[in-house]
Design an enzyme around this catalytic site. Structure first.
Site, mmCIF file in Angstrom:
data_model
loop_
_atom_site.group_PDB
_atom_site.id
_atom_site.type_symbol
_atom_site.label_atom_id
_atom_site.label_comp_id
_atom_site.label_asym_id
_atom_site.label_seq_id
_atom_site.Cartn_x
_atom_site.Cartn_y
_atom_site.Cartn_z
ATOM 1 N N LYS A 12 15.671 -0.302 -27.164
ATOM 2 C CA LYS A 12 14.588 -1.229 -27.523
ATOM 3 C C LYS A 12 14.151 -2.005 -26.286
ATOM 4 C CE LYS A 12 13.397 -4.794 -30.961
ATOM 5 N NZ LYS A 12 13.884 -5.606 -32.101
ATOM 6 N N SER A 20 15.612 -6.988 -38.386
ATOM 7 C CA SER A 20 14.821 -6.106 -37.531
ATOM 8 C C SER A 20 15.475 -4.781 -37.174
ATOM 9 C CB SER A 20 14.429 -6.836 -36.237
ATOM 10 O OG SER A 20 13.494 -7.840 -36.513
ATOM 11 N N SER A 25 11.345 -5.589 -36.324
ATOM 12 C CA SER A 25 10.654 -5.359 -35.063
ATOM 13 C C SER A 25 11.135 -4.126 -34.317
ATOM 14 C CB SER A 25 10.826 -6.582 -34.160
ATOM 15 O OG SER A 25 12.207 -6.784 -33.841
#
Length: 489
Positions: free
Chosen positions: A77, A177, A153
């Site tokens: 990420k 997330s 996210s």
């Protein structure tokens, strides 16, 4: 079969039997990325040249004692700092951070395991969002249906695994997330206990809530990836000194005697009927496996979303104050004085959702409002934590839906942030209490979209969470399903 249909253990066996090479694994990743990335848009930055060089080197060094993660392609990420590899947090304000000077602790640990970083994955800007529509680079799409969001996210992290672009990935979870996009994309995502995984090198959103965690296709792979990144870190003052068990050992136990609590608040009005039915069917499966379950109450969970957004936004307001065009981030090119330079740099660099949360957090921390909002939210947080502690006096795990709905269409909720915030009602309490939680696939909607089952455990009892998740996974085949876009190639 595609290489992506094998587990880590099976792939390592093939490596040692000389049936495949690490270069083959990396080639499979990039081949798949080039096939589907135009549709999925899971990556912000690819690391192709370095990954291929590293693969050749690791092929030459492969020995009998190689770790189970040795040579495995992974996606990271884009809010986790990677030395020499662009890190943007999906924000224009960090668009120029092409060559970070250090690795996050989790990256250092993965480097010791000799994983191969394929690239940096798309996300909601600064991890603020539930759909990955708030990225300043692209909207990631759900591999099961590209008209739908992948969640957020960590949407890029979940979509890349579901689409067969990487074997596993790292995400971060502040209010759901990791778990929510894992649910939307039909993969396995774990949010560890707060403090179990170092946050050093994770660009902070809300420091008392953020946790890095693994996203994989199976529970067993998830346990192996978590094993590699846990442990105390002197670079992180919130890192916990706890004994780390062998998580794979927990998978050897079955579900017999498992005591499950099911909060009535998690199956009330607002939960999609198909989601509720899938969870009830999962509970029947647990009964057949020898577990027992009872309905319980988490009375303060209804306040979790309000408390979470006040606390998270307040911490974000403080954490993001450093991005001013001087110390961090891009600087405006307009010819202005110093104060206007701060204003224009932040106005140009941050997106709407980030600005919204900074404003909310700054208000909650301001003189005259601190006691009414921030302090009260902290008190509610304590009550939520106590609710969980009371339940865990009598039960091993808590089970319910990961999200009240399946994935929704791109653009469907982006203009209605309050409705989108409310969808976090089942995941935010876990972060407020600092507990571990995992999402595993438990069914599909009539539209063919995945449904996630959330399993919550006691502090630092990831072993029990894995035990419950693995027992269910082995009794079902939802984790073997592949989207038409992300299935076998």
């Amino acid at each position: 079969m595609s290489l992506f249909d094998y587990t880590l253990k099976e792939l390592q066996e093939k490596l040692h039997n000389k049936e495949i090479t690490i270069s083959d694994l990396v080639d499979a990743s990039f081949t798949r990325i080039h096939e589907v990335e135009d549709e999925v848009k899971a990556f912000i930055t690819l690391n192709e040249e370095e990954a291929r060089r590293q693969a050749k080197e690791l092929d030459e060094q492969l020995g009998e004692n190689a770790s189970i993660l040795y040579g495995m392609p992974i996606g990271i990420k884009d809010n986790i700092v990677t030395k020499g590899l662009r890190t943007t947090c999906a924000s224009q304000i960090l668009d120029n951070l092409h060559d970070p000077l250090y690795d996050a602790t989790v990256i250092e640990k993965l480097n010791k395991e000799k994983t191969v970083t394929i690239g940096k994955l798309n996300m909601d800007e600064f991890a603020m969002g539930s759909t990955t529509e708030n990225s300043s680079y692209a909207k990631t799409r759900n591999p099961w249906n590209t008209d739908y969001v992948p969640g957020g996210s960590s949407g890029g992290s979940a979509a890349a695994v579901a689409a067969g672009e990487v074997f596993f990935s790292l995400g971060s979870d502040t209010g759901g997330s990791i778990r929510q996009p894992a649910s939307f994309c039909g993969v396995v995502g774990l949010k560890p206990t707060y403090g179990l995984v170092s946050r050093f090198g994770l660009v902070a959103f809300a420091s008392s809530l953020d946790q890095i965690g693994p996203i994989t296709r199976t529970v067993e792979d998830n346990a192996h990836l978590l094993q590699a990144i846990v442990g105390h870190d002197k670079m992180d003052s919130t890192s916990a000194h706890v004994e780390i068990p062998n998580y794979a050992d927990a998978l050897k136990q079955d579900a017999r005697g498992l005591r499950i609590a099911v909060p009535k608040e998690y199956l009330q009005e607002g939960v999609n009927p198909e989601v509720k039915e899938a969870v009830l069917q999962a509970l029947k499966q647990y009964e057949e496996l020898g577990a027992t379950w009872e309905e319980v109450s988490l009375p303060h969970s209804k306040y979790a979303v309000a408390a979470y957004y006040l606390l998270a936004s307040s911490e974000a307001s403080a954490n993001l104050s450093r991005f001013d065009g001087v110390r961090y981030g891009k600087r405006t090119e307009k010819r202005v004085d110093m104060l206007d330079m701060f204003k224009y740099s932040r106005a140009e660099g941050f997106g709407d959702e980030v600005k919204r949360r900074i404003m909310l957090g700054t208000f909650a921390l301001s003189s005259g409002y601190y006691d009414a909002y921030y302090k009260k939210a902290q008190k509610v947080r304590t009550l939520i934590k106590q609710d969980f502690e009371k339940i865990f006096e009598d039960y091993d795990v808590i089970i319910g839906p990961t999200s009240p709905t399946t994935a929704y269409k791109i653009g469907e909720k982006i203009d209605d942030p309050l409705t989108m915030y409310a969808d976090d009602i089942l995941t935010t309490p876990v972060n407020l209490a600092g507990l571990p939680g995992i999402s595993v696939p438990c069914g599909f909607s009539s539209e063919g979209l995945p449904i996630g089952l959330q399993i919550i455990g006691k502090h630092f009892d990831e072993a029990m969470v894995y035990r419950a998740a693995y027992a269910y996974e082995q009794a079902t085949d939802y984790h073997k399903k592949r989207p038409s876009l992300g299935g076998a190639n």
